[in-house]
Design an enzyme around this catalytic site. Structure first.
Site, PDB file in Angstrom:
ATOM      1  N   ARG A 101      62.747 -41.729 106.228  1.00 50.76           N
ATOM      2  CA  ARG A 101      61.491 -42.480 106.092  1.00 50.76           C
ATOM      3  C   ARG A 101      61.119 -42.466 104.619  1.00 50.76           C
ATOM      4  NH1 ARG A 101      56.102 -42.448 109.834  1.00 50.76           N
ATOM      5  NH2 ARG A 101      57.604 -43.638 111.060  1.00 50.76           N
ATOM      6  N   HIS A 128      60.765 -51.464 109.887  1.00 55.96           N
ATOM      7  CA  HIS A 128      60.653 -50.336 110.812  1.00 55.96           C
ATOM      8  C   HIS A 128      61.507 -50.681 112.040  1.00 55.96           C
ATOM      9  CE1 HIS A 128      59.321 -46.745 112.556  1.00 55.96           C
ATOM     10  NE2 HIS A 128      58.041 -46.976 112.735  1.00 55.96           N
ATOM     11  N   GLN A 131      61.113 -48.880 115.473  1.00 58.46           N
ATOM     12  CA  GLN A 131      59.909 -49.318 116.191  1.00 58.46           C
ATOM     13  C   GLN A 131      60.191 -50.626 116.935  1.00 58.46           C
ATOM     14  OE1 GLN A 131      56.674 -47.774 116.261  1.00 58.46           O
ATOM     15  NE2 GLN A 131      56.511 -49.240 117.913  1.00 58.46           N
ATOM     16  N   ASP A 221      48.878 -54.098 114.274  1.00 65.31           N
ATOM     17  CA  ASP A 221      49.135 -52.871 113.505  1.00 65.31           C
ATOM     18  C   ASP A 221      47.999 -52.730 112.491  1.00 65.31           C
ATOM     19  OD1 ASP A 221      50.316 -50.627 112.323  1.00 65.31           O
ATOM     20  OD2 ASP A 221      51.814 -51.769 111.194  1.00 65.31           O
ATOM     21  N   CYS A 261      52.006 -50.235 117.412  1.00 63.09           N
ATOM     22  CA  CYS A 261      53.019 -49.208 117.112  1.00 63.09           C
ATOM     23  C   CYS A 261      52.389 -47.821 117.021  1.00 63.09           C
ATOM     24  CB  CYS A 261      53.730 -49.560 115.808  1.00 63.09           C
ATOM     25  SG  CYS A 261      52.613 -49.719 114.405  1.00 63.09           S
ATOM     26  N   ARG A 289      59.700 -45.045 122.449  1.00 65.56           N
ATOM     27  CA  ARG A 289      60.339 -44.650 121.186  1.00 65.56           C
ATOM     28  C   ARG A 289      61.394 -43.585 121.462  1.00 65.56           C
ATOM     29  NH1 ARG A 289      58.047 -45.283 116.191  1.00 65.56           N
ATOM     30  NH2 ARG A 289      60.114 -44.595 115.552  1.00 65.56           N
TER      31      ARG A 289
HETATM   32  N1   CP Z   1      54.899 -45.792 115.104  1.00 63.57           N
HETATM   33  C1   CP Z   1      55.361 -44.807 114.303  1.00 63.57           C
HETATM   34  O1   CP Z   1      56.395 -44.934 113.627  1.00 63.57           O
HETATM   35  O2   CP Z   1      54.615 -43.679 114.308  1.00 63.57           O
HETATM   36  P1   CP Z   1      54.775 -42.432 113.326  1.00 63.57           P
HETATM   37  O3   CP Z   1      54.367 -42.905 111.962  1.00 63.57           O
HETATM   38  O4   CP Z   1      53.864 -41.406 113.881  1.00 63.57           O
HETATM   39  O5   CP Z   1      56.215 -42.005 113.331  1.00 63.57           O
HETATM   40  N1  NVA Z   2      52.566 -50.321 109.085  1.00 65.52           N
HETATM   41  C1  NVA Z   2      52.349 -48.912 109.322  1.00 65.52           C
HETATM   42  C2  NVA Z   2      53.192 -48.451 110.463  1.00 65.52           C
HETATM   43  C3  NVA Z   2      53.090 -46.990 110.794  1.00 65.52           C
HETATM   44  C4  NVA Z   2      53.978 -46.589 111.916  1.00 65.52           C
HETATM   45  C5  NVA Z   2      52.671 -48.129 108.053  1.00 65.52           C
HETATM   46  O1  NVA Z   2      53.650 -48.441 107.376  1.00 65.52           O
HETATM   47  O2  NVA Z   2      51.907 -47.223 107.723  1.00 65.52           O
END
Ligand code: CP
Ligand code: NVA
Length: 306
Positions: A101, A128, A131, A221, A261, A289
């Site tokens: 990440r 992502h 997701q 989101d 998400c 997930r």
């Molecule tokens: N939706 C998602 O990726 O959640 P987290 O940021 O908690 O991993």
């Molecule tokens: N768009 C959000 C998604 C988190 C899972 C972010 O990048 O923070």
């Protein structure tokens, strides 16, 4: 070496196979069966941003499959304590798969370029894809045929929306996205989508009510993603008319499900009434997930017996 960095690189047939593995593993788990398909395998998570769902779904997924996992936060010193090339080369000598990440998508690409094991994108500024797998898997549980389904996305054309669009394009799902000016997909991204899936039915509009008509699922989101906290106030103004609330849901079909998400900022992009309401599938989606992550791991590591 096969990586999973964005869905542009994954064929529709591969997504179908991941979904088939996901379904098998989810059904088996419900019956109390946990097959050790990844016994002795190790997963490392290299995360530059916080996570609940991604981190725990991979950890639990590896445990269910008989493998193990290790979480490496910022202190691991990726690109700081040592070069990215050294870090990736060493880590991938010791583990079987890496989930990353990163703040900048190029960091995940750099990690993958220097790794001798598969790398999975666990969220970047651009994509992502994990997701999006769970999102379309959840939609598939709700509709008879994905390729006759319609998704509406209300809000920022961000990483989540981007991967959702690629997944919809690959699986024949129509997508309507409503975003305010300045927060839409880039021309470069639209062109990539068009080239990858010329027949993709994508409607881009500034009108949320138009987007949700005929939708089987209505998705939103956060308005400010991780790393955009300084833009919170400005974005709250730009997105003020883009809340997913009961009034907007009145324009969607009665049987449409609501997706997010998560994490959500309740009262901003989504109202309590909608996220807690009867059409909400957000907990099922988050639970998926786990199942989709397991399907992905087994697919990527070629671990499902024929
Ligand atoms: N939706 C998602 O990726 O959640 P987290 O940021 O908690 O991993
Ligand atoms: N768009 C959000 C998604 C988190 C899972 C972010 O990048 O923070």
């Amino acid at each position: 070496m096969r990586h999973f960095l964005n869905l542009f690189d994954v064929a529709s047939a591969d997504i179908e196979q991941i979904f088939a593995f996901t379904k098998t593993l989810k059904t088996e788990l419900a019956a109390g069966i946990r097959r050790p398909l990844l016994a002795g395998r190790m997963l490392a998570m290299v995360f530059e941003k916080p996570s609940l769902r991604t981190r725990v779904s991979f950890t639990t997924g590896m445990t269910h499959l008989g493998g193990a996992s290790e979480y490496l936060g910022q202190e691991a010193g990726w690109g700081k304590r040592e070069s990215v090339a050294d870090f990736s080369g060493v880590l991938s000598e010791m583990v079987d798969v890496i989930v990353c990440r990163a703040k900048d998508h190029r960091r995940v690409e750099e990690l993958a370029a220097n790794a001798s094991c598969p790398v999975i994108n666990g969220l970047t500024d651009l994509y992502h894809p994990c997701q999006a797998l769970a999102d379309l898997y959840t939609l598939q549980e709700h509709v008879a045929n994905l390729n006759q389904a319609s998704m509406a996305y209300i809000g920022d054309a961000n990483n989540v929306a981007g991967s959702l669009a690629v997944a919809c394009a690959k699986m024949g799902v129509r997508l309507s996205i409503a975003s305010p000016e300045g927060y839409t997909f880039s021309d470069e991204f639209r062109e990539k989508l068009r080239q990858a899936s010329p027949d993709f039915q994508l409607l881009e509009t500034a009108d949320p009510q138009e987007a949700v008509q005929n939708a089987d699922a209505v998705y939103t989101d956060v308005w400010a993603s991780m790393g955009q906290e300084a833009e919170q106030a400005e974005r709250a103004q730009a997105f003020a008319n883009y809340q997913l609330n009961a009034e907007l849901m009145r324009h969607a079909p009665d049987n449409a499900i609501v997706l997010h998400c998560l994490p959500a900022r309740r009262g901003e992009e989504i109202s309590d009434e909608v996220i807690d309401g009867p059409q909400s599938a957000v907990i099922q989606q988050a639970g998926n997930r786990l199942h989709a992550q397991k399907g992905l791991l087994v697919w990527l590591l070629n671990a499902m017996p024929a």
